[in-house]
Design a protein around this motif. Structure first.
Motif, mmCIF file in Angstrom:
data_model
loop_
_atom_site.group_PDB
_atom_site.id
_atom_site.type_symbol
_atom_site.label_atom_id
_atom_site.label_comp_id
_atom_site.label_asym_id
_atom_site.label_seq_id
_atom_site.Cartn_x
_atom_site.Cartn_y
_atom_site.Cartn_z
ATOM 1 N N VAL A 274 3.353 10.884 -6.126
ATOM 2 C CA VAL A 274 4.190 12.079 -5.995
ATOM 3 C C VAL A 274 5.584 11.903 -6.592
ATOM 4 C CG1 VAL A 274 2.986 12.841 -3.941
ATOM 5 C CG2 VAL A 274 5.049 11.472 -3.709
ATOM 6 N N PHE A 275 5.871 10.735 -7.142
ATOM 7 C CA PHE A 275 7.212 10.449 -7.638
ATOM 8 C C PHE A 275 7.664 11.444 -8.698
ATOM 9 C CE2 PHE A 275 9.844 8.261 -10.844
ATOM 10 C CZ PHE A 275 10.963 8.054 -10.066
ATOM 11 N N LYS A 276 6.838 11.686 -9.683
ATOM 12 C CA LYS A 276 7.241 12.528 -10.805
ATOM 13 C C LYS A 276 7.500 13.977 -10.361
ATOM 14 C CE LYS A 276 6.035 13.369 -15.569
ATOM 15 N NZ LYS A 276 5.092 13.103 -16.633
ATOM 16 N N LYS A 277 6.691 14.456 -9.442
ATOM 17 C CA LYS A 277 6.842 15.846 -8.997
ATOM 18 C C LYS A 277 8.125 16.040 -8.188
ATOM 19 C CE LYS A 277 4.359 17.612 -5.623
ATOM 20 N NZ LYS A 277 3.238 18.112 -4.843
ATOM 21 N N PHE A 278 8.418 15.116 -7.283
ATOM 22 C CA PHE A 278 9.564 15.283 -6.403
ATOM 23 C C PHE A 278 10.880 14.803 -7.017
ATOM 24 C CE2 PHE A 278 6.260 15.381 -3.051
ATOM 25 C CZ PHE A 278 6.569 16.631 -2.559
ATOM 26 N N LEU A 279 10.825 13.980 -8.056
ATOM 27 C CA LEU A 279 12.057 13.504 -8.672
ATOM 28 C C LEU A 279 12.808 14.633 -9.356
ATOM 29 C CD1 LEU A 279 13.776 11.014 -9.123
ATOM 30 C CD2 LEU A 279 12.584 10.657 -11.267
ATOM 31 N N ILE B 165 0.831 -1.209 0.000
ATOM 32 C CA ILE B 165 0.000 0.000 0.000
ATOM 33 C C ILE B 165 0.864 1.258 0.000
ATOM 34 C CG2 ILE B 165 -1.624 1.323 1.410
ATOM 35 C CD1 ILE B 165 -2.901 -1.321 2.210
ATOM 36 N N PHE B 166 2.064 1.177 0.562
ATOM 37 C CA PHE B 166 2.950 2.337 0.607
ATOM 38 C C PHE B 166 3.484 2.718 -0.772
ATOM 39 C CE2 PHE B 166 3.450 0.892 5.059
ATOM 40 C CZ PHE B 166 2.928 2.017 5.651
ATOM 41 N N PHE B 167 3.363 1.838 -1.747
ATOM 42 C CA PHE B 167 3.822 2.164 -3.093
ATOM 43 C C PHE B 167 2.920 3.191 -3.778
ATOM 44 C CE2 PHE B 167 6.047 -1.988 -2.928
ATOM 45 C CZ PHE B 167 7.303 -1.515 -3.238
ATOM 46 N N PHE B 168 1.640 3.191 -3.496
ATOM 47 C CA PHE B 168 0.709 4.067 -4.201
ATOM 48 C C PHE B 168 0.947 5.547 -3.929
ATOM 49 C CE2 PHE B 168 -1.637 0.021 -4.209
ATOM 50 C CZ PHE B 168 -1.701 -0.149 -5.587
ATOM 51 N N PRO B 169 1.070 5.999 -2.678
ATOM 52 C CA PRO B 169 1.351 7.428 -2.482
ATOM 53 C C PRO B 169 2.700 7.833 -3.083
ATOM 54 C CG PRO B 169 0.720 6.426 -0.409
ATOM 55 C CD PRO B 169 0.845 5.334 -1.410
#
Length: 76
Positions: free
Chosen positions: A38-43, A30-34
């Protein structure tokens, strides 16, 4: 409703072990979904988020390898 049949039937401990392992890995997944949201924004700001997720996945894989080596998922 009254019970019918033998109510003293015992389940194998492996049944409960597999159920707990399923819940454990399901909750961790379940921790993969959040993170994915936000991955693309913070990367673009910092790649530290990628290192943290790699560390998290490594911990999951080590736990899964340990479970396989102990034979917890084998049915005999």
């Amino acid at each position: 409703m009254p019970g019918t049949g033998n109510t003293g039937h015992r389940f194998s401990v492996r049944f409960y072990l597999v159920a707990i392992l399923f819940l454990l890995f399901d909750v961790e997944a379940i921790f993969f979904f959040p993170w994915a949201v936000v991955f693309k924004k913070f990367l673009s700001i910092n790649s530290f988020i990628l290192v943290e997720m790699g560390f998290f996945v490594t911990i999951l894989l080590v736990g899964y390898y340990y479970i396989l080596r102990k034979g917890a998922l084998e049915w005999e």
